[in-house]
Design a protein around this motif. Structure first.
Motif, PDB file in Angstrom:
ATOM      1  N   SER A   1       0.875  -1.242   0.082  1.00 15.61           N
ATOM      2  CA  SER A   1       0.088  -0.069   0.166  1.00 15.61           C
ATOM      3  C   SER A   1       0.867   1.151  -0.012  1.00 15.61           C
ATOM      4  CB  SER A   1      -0.975  -0.082   1.284  1.00 15.61           C
ATOM      5  OG  SER A   1      -1.912  -0.942   1.193  1.00 15.61           O
ATOM      6  N   GLY A   2       1.930   1.120   0.739  1.00 12.80           N
ATOM      7  CA  GLY A   2       2.851   2.405   0.868  1.00 12.80           C
ATOM      8  C   GLY A   2       3.424   2.728  -0.587  1.00 12.80           C
ATOM      9  N   LYS A   3       3.876   1.681  -1.189  1.00 16.63           N
ATOM     10  CA  LYS A   3       4.211   1.886  -2.623  1.00 16.63           C
ATOM     11  C   LYS A   3       3.346   2.285  -3.710  1.00 16.63           C
ATOM     12  CE  LYS A   3       6.172  -0.878  -6.617  1.00 16.63           C
ATOM     13  NZ  LYS A   3       6.887  -1.958  -7.026  1.00 16.63           N
ATOM     14  N   MET A   4       1.930   1.567  -3.303  1.00 20.29           N
ATOM     15  CA  MET A   4       0.775   2.216  -4.340  1.00 20.29           C
ATOM     16  C   MET A   4       0.811   3.691  -4.098  1.00 20.29           C
ATOM     17  SD  MET A   4      -2.792   3.130  -3.945  1.00 20.29           S
ATOM     18  CE  MET A   4      -3.227   2.017  -2.455  1.00 20.29           C
ATOM     19  N   ILE A   5       0.351   4.182  -2.939  1.00 20.54           N
ATOM     20  CA  ILE A   5       0.324   5.667  -2.494  1.00 20.54           C
ATOM     21  C   ILE A   5       1.370   6.441  -3.102  1.00 20.54           C
ATOM     22  CG2 ILE A   5       0.006   7.396  -0.910  1.00 20.54           C
ATOM     23  CD1 ILE A   5      -2.433   5.580  -0.986  1.00 20.54           C
ATOM     24  N   LYS A   6       2.819   6.216  -2.927  1.00 22.68           N
ATOM     25  CA  LYS A   6       3.542   6.882  -3.635  1.00 22.68           C
ATOM     26  C   LYS A   6       3.542   7.140  -5.241  1.00 22.68           C
ATOM     27  CE  LYS A   6       8.826   7.174  -3.600  1.00 22.68           C
ATOM     28  NZ  LYS A   6      10.242   6.321  -3.350  1.00 22.68           N
ATOM     29  N   GLU A   7       3.267   5.898  -5.654  1.00 20.26           N
ATOM     30  CA  GLU A   7       3.099   5.760  -7.310  1.00 20.26           C
ATOM     31  C   GLU A   7       2.140   6.793  -7.578  1.00 20.26           C
ATOM     32  OE1 GLU A   7       2.897   1.818  -8.068  1.00 20.26           O
ATOM     33  OE2 GLU A   7       4.841   1.687  -8.133  1.00 20.26           O
ATOM     34  N   ARG A   8       0.778   6.774  -6.755  1.00 20.05           N
ATOM     35  CA  ARG A   8      -0.538   7.521  -7.309  1.00 20.05           C
ATOM     36  C   ARG A   8      -0.503   8.834  -6.554  1.00 20.05           C
ATOM     37  NH1 ARG A   8      -4.336   3.251  -9.510  1.00 20.05           N
ATOM     38  NH2 ARG A   8      -2.856   1.342  -9.798  1.00 20.05           N
ATOM     39  N   TRP A   9       0.568   9.323  -6.049  1.00 23.62           N
ATOM     40  CA  TRP A   9       0.474  10.500  -5.332  1.00 23.62           C
ATOM     41  C   TRP A   9      -0.114  11.670  -6.420  1.00 23.62           C
ATOM     42  CZ3 TRP A   9       0.868  11.776  -0.291  1.00 23.62           C
ATOM     43  CH2 TRP A   9       0.950  12.751   0.037  1.00 23.62           C
ATOM     44  N   PRO A  10       0.479  11.559  -7.639  1.00 25.40           N
ATOM     45  CA  PRO A  10       0.024  12.794  -8.466  1.00 25.40           C
ATOM     46  C   PRO A  10      -1.444  12.831  -8.624  1.00 25.40           C
ATOM     47  CG  PRO A  10       1.986  11.577  -9.078  1.00 25.40           C
ATOM     48  CD  PRO A  10       1.296  11.089  -8.155  1.00 25.40           C
ATOM     49  N   GLN A  11      -2.145  11.703  -8.959  1.00 20.94           N
ATOM     50  CA  GLN A  11      -3.560  11.293  -8.978  1.00 20.94           C
ATOM     51  C   GLN A  11      -4.319  11.913  -7.690  1.00 20.94           C
ATOM     52  OE1 GLN A  11      -1.061   9.111  -9.940  1.00 20.94           O
ATOM     53  NE2 GLN A  11      -2.253   7.540 -11.081  1.00 20.94           N
ATOM     54  N   LEU A  12      -3.763  11.802  -6.655  1.00 21.07           N
ATOM     55  CA  LEU A  12      -4.455  12.083  -5.413  1.00 21.07           C
ATOM     56  C   LEU A  12      -4.285  13.414  -5.029  1.00 21.07           C
ATOM     57  CD1 LEU A  12      -3.362   8.847  -3.186  1.00 21.07           C
ATOM     58  CD2 LEU A  12      -5.562   9.598  -3.495  1.00 21.07           C
ATOM     59  N   THR A  13      -3.418  14.124  -5.821  1.00 27.21           N
ATOM     60  CA  THR A  13      -3.319  15.728  -5.171  1.00 27.21           C
ATOM     61  C   THR A  13      -3.101  16.586  -6.360  1.00 27.21           C
ATOM     62  OG1 THR A  13      -0.671  15.074  -5.248  1.00 27.21           O
ATOM     63  CG2 THR A  13      -1.998  14.952  -3.353  1.00 27.21           C
ATOM     64  N   ASP A  14      -2.522  16.142  -7.484  1.00 26.13           N
ATOM     65  CA  ASP A  14      -2.727  17.144  -8.769  1.00 26.13           C
ATOM     66  C   ASP A  14      -4.020  17.186  -9.642  1.00 26.13           C
ATOM     67  OD1 ASP A  14      -1.486  17.433 -11.610  1.00 26.13           O
ATOM     68  OD2 ASP A  14      -0.564  18.732 -10.434  1.00 26.13           O
ATOM     69  N   LEU A  15      -4.597  18.377  -9.495  1.00 28.15           N
ATOM     70  CA  LEU A  15      -5.890  18.513 -10.274  1.00 28.15           C
ATOM     71  C   LEU A  15      -5.776  18.241 -11.974  1.00 28.15           C
ATOM     72  CD1 LEU A  15      -8.603  19.796 -10.348  1.00 28.15           C
ATOM     73  CD2 LEU A  15      -7.715  21.995 -10.666  1.00 28.15           C
ATOM     74  N   ASP A  16      -4.618  18.798 -12.513  1.00 33.27           N
ATOM     75  CA  ASP A  16      -4.228  18.583 -13.810  1.00 33.27           C
ATOM     76  C   ASP A  16      -4.448  17.109 -14.175  1.00 33.27           C
ATOM     77  OD1 ASP A  16      -4.264  21.080 -14.484  1.00 33.27           O
ATOM     78  OD2 ASP A  16      -2.344  21.317 -14.337  1.00 33.27           O
ATOM     79  N   ARG A  17      -3.760  16.393 -13.493  1.00 31.57           N
ATOM     80  CA  ARG A  17      -3.660  15.031 -13.815  1.00 31.57           C
ATOM     81  C   ARG A  17      -5.013  14.440 -13.463  1.00 31.57           C
ATOM     82  NH1 ARG A  17       0.092  10.436 -13.632  1.00 31.57           N
ATOM     83  NH2 ARG A  17      -1.587   8.667 -14.020  1.00 31.57           N
ATOM     84  N   ARG A  18      -5.838  14.685 -12.500  1.00 35.29           N
ATOM     85  CA  ARG A  18      -6.903  14.260 -12.308  1.00 35.29           C
ATOM     86  C   ARG A  18      -7.868  14.485 -13.462  1.00 35.29           C
ATOM     87  NH1 ARG A  18     -10.059  12.933  -7.531  1.00 35.29           N
ATOM     88  NH2 ARG A  18      -8.050  13.223  -6.239  1.00 35.29           N
ATOM     89  N   LEU A  19      -7.889  15.688 -13.900  1.00 29.17           N
ATOM     90  CA  LEU A  19      -8.972  15.961 -15.213  1.00 29.17           C
ATOM     91  C   LEU A  19      -8.439  15.134 -16.347  1.00 29.17           C
ATOM     92  CD1 LEU A  19      -9.105  19.642 -14.599  1.00 29.17           C
ATOM     93  CD2 LEU A  19     -10.518  18.288 -13.781  1.00 29.17           C
ATOM     94  N   ALA A  20      -7.171  15.280 -16.498  1.00 27.72           N
ATOM     95  CA  ALA A  20      -6.621  14.370 -17.708  1.00 27.72           C
ATOM     96  C   ALA A  20      -7.207  12.894 -17.673  1.00 27.72           C
ATOM     97  CB  ALA A  20      -5.333  14.299 -17.820  1.00 27.72           C
TER      98      ALA A  20
END
Length: 356
Positions: A53-72
């Protein structure tokens, strides 16, 4: 997987954001409680799952925090609008009264700020301190009336702070003012489990997620149904994550208990009838199970949900609904119509009577 062909705009009602400042706030304000909660998570999940889970959160940090990545990502999925809620890891149900209200207000405002950056693509849900039922109405009103969010997210239960470690279930009479006010406000209450009271029994094979989430949904919804909450608050809008877990398609035993056991007769009608008074997301990871959920609850009660961006969510939620091969009208309701009926729409299409 089937090709996506959807005419109406789609709405994803189950998507999360991480709020790093909120974690820092609670860690500094209550380091002992925060440390104990972290320790509980290690016991519940086991070392193998914690590492993954720690590895998964690190890899998906941009999706969890970055708006532009989310919208894309939304564009790639065919999702026009997300209803975003804080990661359930932000519930912090160990917090004392003063801190819990501070955390709820901070989370509510943070979600509002995030939504305001893309108001035609995002709606939001806030938090309330389930461990302190007498404070829930205040936090709910802050989320809905002051921050303009569509409702709040709650867990399936909360262990209260202190030495007695008593548990607040969703059937607790102390929650009556909260249910009443949520109904009055037309606020959506999103039921999303985090953790499971089975604890170490699920500490391997990722059972802490694969078994605990659907089990906790089933237990929490059963508390709501059997206690008569849905009878007393007919305007209440409860949306259950993960398709409601094990409950919706296995209610025959509950109906039997309602008929033959006096202690299971606290609701006015057989338990299965209450599926039509609840809402469920589509995140069940199986076309056959999604079709069964729609058949059990009705096509007007299931809404698209992805659990974005976690690995146990769906990377192609629209396609998974299409794969269930529902009738065209039912598919359109799951993808868009039911969300619109609940007011989960782009800001530019909202009427004056709908929440901001």
């Amino acid at each position: 997987m089937s090709t996506i062909s959807v005419q109406a705009p789609t709405v994803d009602v189950h998507a999360h954001i991480l709020l790093p400042a909120l974690q820092q706030l609670v860690a500094e304000a209550d380091p002992e409680g925060f440390g104990a909660q972290q320790g509980l998570e290690v016991r519940r999940n086991g070392p193998e799952s914690m590492a993954a889970s720690g590895k998964m959160i690190k890899e998906r940090w941009p999706q969890l925090t970055d708006l532009d990545r989310r919208l894309a990502d939304m564009d790639a999925q065919g999702v026009e609008v997300q209803l975003v809620s804080p990661s359930p890891s932000h519930f912090y149900y160990f917090a004392g009264e003063e801190l819990s209200l501070q955390l709820a207000r901070s989370a509510n405002q943070a979600v509002r700020d995030f939504v305001d950056r893309a108001p035609d693509r995002l709606n939001g849900l806030g938090l309330v301190p389930l461990q302190h039922p007498h404070l829930m109405v205040e936090a709910l009103e802050h989320a809905v009336l002051e921050c303009g969010l569509l409702g709040v997210e709650i867990g399936s239960f909360a262990a209260t702070p202190g030495g007695d470690r008593t548990t607040v279930e969703l059937s607790d009479p102390r929650l009556e003012p909260f249910w009443s006010r949520a109904g009055e406000l037309g606020a959506l209450v999103f039921l999303h489990p985090f953790g499971c009271s089975l604890d170490e029994r699920l500490d391997r094979f990722y059972l802490a997620n694969t078994v605990s989430q659907p089990a906790e949904n089933a237990v929490a919804l059963s508390h709501l149904i059997f206690s008569g909450v849905l009878d007393r608050h007919p305007d209440l809008k409860v949306l259950a994550a993960h398709g409601g877990g094990y409950l919706p398609t296995t209610l025959g035993r509950s109906d039997r208990a309602w008929r033959v056991r006096p202690e299971a007769h606290g609701c006015a009608e057989p338990p299965s009838s209450y599926l039509k008074k609840l809402y469920f997301d589509s995140l069940v990871h199986s076309p056959a199970e999604l079709a069964a959920l729609v058949a059990a609850a009705g096509p007007g009660r299931v809404l698209l949900g992805s659990d974005y961006p976690f690995d146990m969510g769906s990377d192609q939620p629209v396609a998974e609904v299409v794969d269930a091969q529902l009738p065209a009208e039912d598919q359109a309701r799951v993808l868009a119509g039911n969300a619109a009926a609940l007011g989960i729409t782009p800001a530019s299409t909202r009427t004056a009577s709908q929440p901001a």
